[in-house]
Design a protein around this motif. Structure first.
Motif, PDB file in Angstrom:
ATOM      1  N   GLN A  27       0.751  -1.137   0.068  1.00  0.00           N
ATOM      2  CA  GLN A  27      -0.027   0.044  -0.012  1.00  0.00           C
ATOM      3  C   GLN A  27       0.687   1.312  -0.093  1.00  0.00           C
ATOM      4  O   GLN A  27       1.982   1.191   0.224  1.00  0.00           O
ATOM      5  N   ALA A  28       0.262   2.393  -0.520  1.00  0.00           N
ATOM      6  CA  ALA A  28       1.212   3.687  -0.423  1.00  0.00           C
ATOM      7  C   ALA A  28       1.636   4.103   0.723  1.00  0.00           C
ATOM      8  O   ALA A  28       2.758   4.671   0.951  1.00  0.00           O
ATOM      9  N   ASP A  29       1.062   3.725   2.101  1.00  0.00           N
ATOM     10  CA  ASP A  29       1.673   4.127   3.074  1.00  0.00           C
ATOM     11  C   ASP A  29       2.634   3.237   3.884  1.00  0.00           C
ATOM     12  O   ASP A  29       3.014   3.365   4.851  1.00  0.00           O
ATOM     13  N   GLY A  30       2.998   2.017   3.079  1.00  0.00           N
ATOM     14  CA  GLY A  30       4.046   1.280   3.554  1.00  0.00           C
ATOM     15  C   GLY A  30       3.434  -0.108   4.099  1.00  0.00           C
ATOM     16  O   GLY A  30       4.193  -0.939   4.449  1.00  0.00           O
ATOM     17  N   SER A  31       2.147  -0.224   4.280  1.00  0.00           N
ATOM     18  CA  SER A  31       1.527  -1.439   4.919  1.00  0.00           C
ATOM     19  C   SER A  31       1.141  -2.260   3.704  1.00  0.00           C
ATOM     20  O   SER A  31       1.762  -1.669   2.537  1.00  0.00           O
ATOM     21  N   ALA A  32       0.935  -3.463   4.122  1.00  0.00           N
ATOM     22  CA  ALA A  32       0.741  -4.309   2.937  1.00  0.00           C
ATOM     23  C   ALA A  32      -0.318  -5.391   3.316  1.00  0.00           C
ATOM     24  O   ALA A  32      -0.722  -5.607   4.548  1.00  0.00           O
ATOM     25  N   ASP A  58       2.082 -19.659   9.836  1.00  0.00           N
ATOM     26  CA  ASP A  58       2.998 -18.987  10.867  1.00  0.00           C
ATOM     27  C   ASP A  58       4.194 -18.748   9.820  1.00  0.00           C
ATOM     28  O   ASP A  58       4.678 -17.637  10.002  1.00  0.00           O
ATOM     29  N   ALA A  59       4.901 -19.713   9.405  1.00  0.00           N
ATOM     30  CA  ALA A  59       6.145 -19.414   8.677  1.00  0.00           C
ATOM     31  C   ALA A  59       6.098 -18.488   7.694  1.00  0.00           C
ATOM     32  O   ALA A  59       6.794 -17.623   7.332  1.00  0.00           O
ATOM     33  N   LEU A  60       4.884 -18.711   6.734  1.00  0.00           N
ATOM     34  CA  LEU A  60       4.401 -17.787   5.678  1.00  0.00           C
ATOM     35  C   LEU A  60       4.608 -16.254   6.179  1.00  0.00           C
ATOM     36  O   LEU A  60       4.946 -15.321   5.442  1.00  0.00           O
ATOM     37  N   LEU A  61       3.641 -15.946   7.311  1.00  0.00           N
ATOM     38  CA  LEU A  61       3.369 -14.837   7.726  1.00  0.00           C
ATOM     39  C   LEU A  61       4.812 -14.139   8.316  1.00  0.00           C
ATOM     40  O   LEU A  61       5.009 -13.088   7.874  1.00  0.00           O
ATOM     41  N   GLY A  65       7.058 -10.577   7.624  1.00  0.00           N
ATOM     42  CA  GLY A  65       7.208  -9.742   9.079  1.00  0.00           C
ATOM     43  C   GLY A  65       5.812  -9.612   9.583  1.00  0.00           C
ATOM     44  O   GLY A  65       5.323  -8.536  10.186  1.00  0.00           O
ATOM     45  N   ALA A  66       5.015 -10.702   9.390  1.00  0.00           N
ATOM     46  CA  ALA A  66       3.503 -10.684  10.111  1.00  0.00           C
ATOM     47  C   ALA A  66       3.404 -11.693  11.086  1.00  0.00           C
ATOM     48  O   ALA A  66       4.449 -12.770  11.268  1.00  0.00           O
TER      49      ALA A  66
END
Length: 128
Positions: A27-32, A58-61, A65-66
């Motif tokens: 996203q434009a604000d740096g979030s995803a 869990d590994a994919l997140l 960085g999630a």
């Protein structure tokens, strides 16, 4: 907006080369937003398969960085809806905070005959 499709090296690899496990929408604000493909796992019991599915998620997140705290939607396919509580008991060990929006439904079978559960999630990752 930038979209990246892929299979993180730090996570279990997909069972087929014909799909990507994660779509990351910047996203434009740096979030995803992360859209994870449906995951299945090996195991003799529904509980074992469910644990394997959530460990892969869990590994994919984490590769993006999630965490499970970032999951906003979860969709589950069970081959026997009568075993929902068994699935839910394992799910609750991974999703410990405010529950995300959710949809669970019964299907006659999944793409692997031995699979009893398939789960896909959407996560919202805040800007760094």
């Amino acid at each position: 907006m930038q979209i990246t499709l892929g299979n993180p090296a730090s996570a279990p690899q997909p069972l087929s080369p014909y799909y990507s496990q994660v779509a990351r929408v910047e996203q434009a604000d740096g979030s995803a937003l992360l859209f994870l493909s449906g995951q299945i796992a090996e195991g003799a019991t529904l509980a074992e398969q469910t644990r394997g599915v959530f460990e892969t998620i869990d590994a994919l997140l984490r590769a993006h960085g999630a965490t499970f705290a970032d999951v906003i939607n979860i969709r589950t396919c069970l081959t026997d809806i009568g075993r929902l509580e068994e699935y839910g008991a394992v799910r609750r060990t991974f999703l410990t905070g405010t529950p995300p929006t959710s949809m669970t439904f019964e299907v006659p079978r999944l793409f692997r005959p031995e699979a009893q559960v398939e789960v896909e999630v959407v996560a919202a990752v805040p800007a760094a």
